[in-house]
Design a protein around this motif. Structure first.
Motif, PDB file in Angstrom:
ATOM      1  N   GLU A  59       0.825  -1.208   0.000  1.00  0.00           N
ATOM      2  CA  GLU A  59       0.000   0.000   0.000  1.00  0.00           C
ATOM      3  C   GLU A  59       0.857   1.255   0.000  1.00  0.00           C
ATOM      4  O   GLU A  59       0.638   2.176  -0.807  1.00  0.00           O
ATOM      5  CB  GLU A  59      -0.923  -0.001   1.223  1.00  0.00           C
ATOM      6  CG  GLU A  59      -2.031  -1.033   1.180  1.00  0.00           C
ATOM      7  CD  GLU A  59      -2.912  -0.967   2.413  1.00  0.00           C
ATOM      8  OE1 GLU A  59      -2.665  -0.090   3.268  1.00  0.00           O
ATOM      9  OE2 GLU A  59      -3.827  -1.791   2.524  1.00  0.00           O
ATOM     10  N   ILE A  60       1.829   1.311   0.909  1.00  0.00           N
ATOM     11  CA  ILE A  60       2.617   2.535   1.013  1.00  0.00           C
ATOM     12  C   ILE A  60       3.545   2.716  -0.185  1.00  0.00           C
ATOM     13  O   ILE A  60       3.890   3.851  -0.532  1.00  0.00           O
ATOM     14  CB  ILE A  60       3.401   2.590   2.338  1.00  0.00           C
ATOM     15  CG1 ILE A  60       4.382   1.435   2.473  1.00  0.00           C
ATOM     16  CG2 ILE A  60       2.459   2.650   3.521  1.00  0.00           C
ATOM     17  CD1 ILE A  60       5.159   1.451   3.791  1.00  0.00           C
ATOM     18  N   SER A  61       3.930   1.617  -0.831  1.00  0.00           N
ATOM     19  CA  SER A  61       4.721   1.740  -2.061  1.00  0.00           C
ATOM     20  C   SER A  61       3.904   2.435  -3.135  1.00  0.00           C
ATOM     21  O   SER A  61       4.391   3.322  -3.849  1.00  0.00           O
ATOM     22  CB  SER A  61       5.173   0.364  -2.542  1.00  0.00           C
ATOM     23  OG  SER A  61       6.067  -0.228  -1.634  1.00  0.00           O
ATOM     24  N   ARG A  62       2.640   2.028  -3.260  1.00  0.00           N
ATOM     25  CA  ARG A  62       1.761   2.650  -4.264  1.00  0.00           C
ATOM     26  C   ARG A  62       1.494   4.113  -3.906  1.00  0.00           C
ATOM     27  O   ARG A  62       1.567   5.000  -4.764  1.00  0.00           O
ATOM     28  CB  ARG A  62       0.450   1.871  -4.355  1.00  0.00           C
ATOM     29  CG  ARG A  62      -0.562   2.458  -5.344  1.00  0.00           C
ATOM     30  CD  ARG A  62      -1.671   1.467  -5.639  1.00  0.00           C
ATOM     31  NE  ARG A  62      -2.365   1.063  -4.430  1.00  0.00           N
ATOM     32  CZ  ARG A  62      -3.397   1.736  -3.895  1.00  0.00           C
ATOM     33  NH1 ARG A  62      -3.815   2.854  -4.467  1.00  0.00           N
ATOM     34  NH2 ARG A  62      -4.002   1.293  -2.812  1.00  0.00           N
ATOM     35  N   TYR A  63       1.185   4.370  -2.647  1.00  0.00           N
ATOM     36  CA  TYR A  63       0.910   5.745  -2.232  1.00  0.00           C
ATOM     37  C   TYR A  63       2.147   6.633  -2.421  1.00  0.00           C
ATOM     38  O   TYR A  63       2.030   7.794  -2.848  1.00  0.00           O
ATOM     39  CB  TYR A  63       0.481   5.787  -0.768  1.00  0.00           C
ATOM     40  CG  TYR A  63      -0.824   5.104  -0.475  1.00  0.00           C
ATOM     41  CD1 TYR A  63      -1.886   5.151  -1.378  1.00  0.00           C
ATOM     42  CD2 TYR A  63      -1.015   4.403   0.717  1.00  0.00           C
ATOM     43  CE1 TYR A  63      -3.087   4.526  -1.098  1.00  0.00           C
ATOM     44  CE2 TYR A  63      -2.217   3.778   1.003  1.00  0.00           C
ATOM     45  CZ  TYR A  63      -3.251   3.841   0.094  1.00  0.00           C
ATOM     46  OH  TYR A  63      -4.443   3.211   0.369  1.00  0.00           O
ATOM     47  N   SER A  64       3.332   6.099  -2.130  1.00  0.00           N
ATOM     48  CA  SER A  64       4.566   6.882  -2.267  1.00  0.00           C
ATOM     49  C   SER A  64       4.802   7.269  -3.714  1.00  0.00           C
ATOM     50  O   SER A  64       5.194   8.404  -4.019  1.00  0.00           O
ATOM     51  CB  SER A  64       5.761   6.075  -1.746  1.00  0.00           C
ATOM     52  OG  SER A  64       5.657   5.848  -0.366  1.00  0.00           O
ATOM     53  N   SER A  65       4.554   6.335  -4.624  1.00  0.00           N
ATOM     54  CA  SER A  65       4.759   6.617  -6.045  1.00  0.00           C
ATOM     55  C   SER A  65       3.764   7.665  -6.541  1.00  0.00           C
ATOM     56  O   SER A  65       4.131   8.590  -7.276  1.00  0.00           O
ATOM     57  CB  SER A  65       4.614   5.325  -6.857  1.00  0.00           C
ATOM     58  OG  SER A  65       5.564   4.358  -6.451  1.00  0.00           O
ATOM     59  N   VAL A  66       2.501   7.536  -6.132  1.00  0.00           N
ATOM     60  CA  VAL A  66       1.484   8.519  -6.534  1.00  0.00           C
ATOM     61  C   VAL A  66       1.826   9.893  -5.973  1.00  0.00           C
ATOM     62  O   VAL A  66       1.723  10.910  -6.671  1.00  0.00           O
ATOM     63  CB  VAL A  66       0.083   8.075  -6.064  1.00  0.00           C
ATOM     64  CG1 VAL A  66      -0.943   9.182  -6.325  1.00  0.00           C
ATOM     65  CG2 VAL A  66      -0.341   6.797  -6.766  1.00  0.00           C
TER      66      VAL A  66
END
Length: 228
Positions: free
Chosen positions: A152-159
């Motif tokens: 989840e945080i990987s996706r949020y960080s990229s966005v």
């Protein structure tokens, strides 16, 4: 854009990146858009443009008992530190996790997230890391090994990196709140790069001998070559 933390949080919220609810108090004009925290909300008072993860006073976390006392507290802090505005943000009590995020064009690389701890009897997990605690320099990092949350945080960080138009490197700071729901509360586009800091420690924990500085130089060279 990322240095104005109120604007940054509004962009993140619009992009569906979970971030603590944030309000802006201006000393001479009151609340931005007339919006303010509701009563019983636990908030932390911060500088809008610097040290976003740190409160602006010794006791920056407070419960909003009534709007008048909150505004009085904001006015006192603004006058004391000669600051024209304050960020008032929902306080998330939970583990604090640092996530290095690398970017080259449309490609993102998010290595292992690290949970921060402070080796002090005056601090426990979930507490804010204020000035006094930060000055102790007793920070320790350990891998945050939760595959679901890391995804989840990987996706949020990229966005977040895309929306805030940060290139090459950022450090995304999350608080893992109740129910293991991560919220992005800070985005550092110029994070510390020392061997004991989160960026270098994350690469080391990821079982790689890549030097953080050399990686950044390589990404910058690759970006330059791709543009010419």
């Amino acid at each position: 854009m990322n240095w104005n933390k109120y604007i940054a949080t509004q962009l993140l919220e619009a992009a569906d990146v979970p971030t603590p609810k944030t309000w802006l108090y201006k000393l001479n004009n009151g609340w931005k858009f007339g919006q303010h925290p509701p009563c019983k909300k636990i908030v932390i008072l911060k500088n809008n443009c610097e040290a976003f993860g740190l409160g602006v006073s010794q006791k920056s976390v407070m419960e909003v008992n009534d709007l008048e006392s909150l505004e009085a507290r904001c006015r006192n802090i603004c006058e004391e530190i000669k600051c024209p505005e304050l960020l008032v943000q929902e306080f998330v009590c939970g583990p604090e996790v640092y996530v290095p995020t690398y970017r080259l064009g449309n490609s993102f690389y998010v290595p292992l997230a690290l949970k921060i701890d402070i080796e002090s009897d005056n601090w426990k997990e979930g507490d804010p890391i204020g000035f006094d605690v930060n000055r102790l320099k007793k920070h320790t990092f350990s891998p945050y090994e939760n595959a679901k949350i890391h995804k989840e945080i990987s996706r949020y960080s990229s966005v977040a990196m895309e929306q805030l138009e940060i290139d090459i490197l950022s450090r995304m700071d999350f608080r893992i709140g109740e129910g293991e729901h991560p919220k992005l509360f800070d985005t550092a586009e110029t994070p510390g790069m020392g061997v004991s800091h989160a960026i270098s420690r994350s690469l080391k924990e990821f079982d790689t001998d890549i030097d953080a500085w050399k990686l950044i130089v390589s990404l910058n060279v690759a970006r330059y070559m791709n543009n010419y």
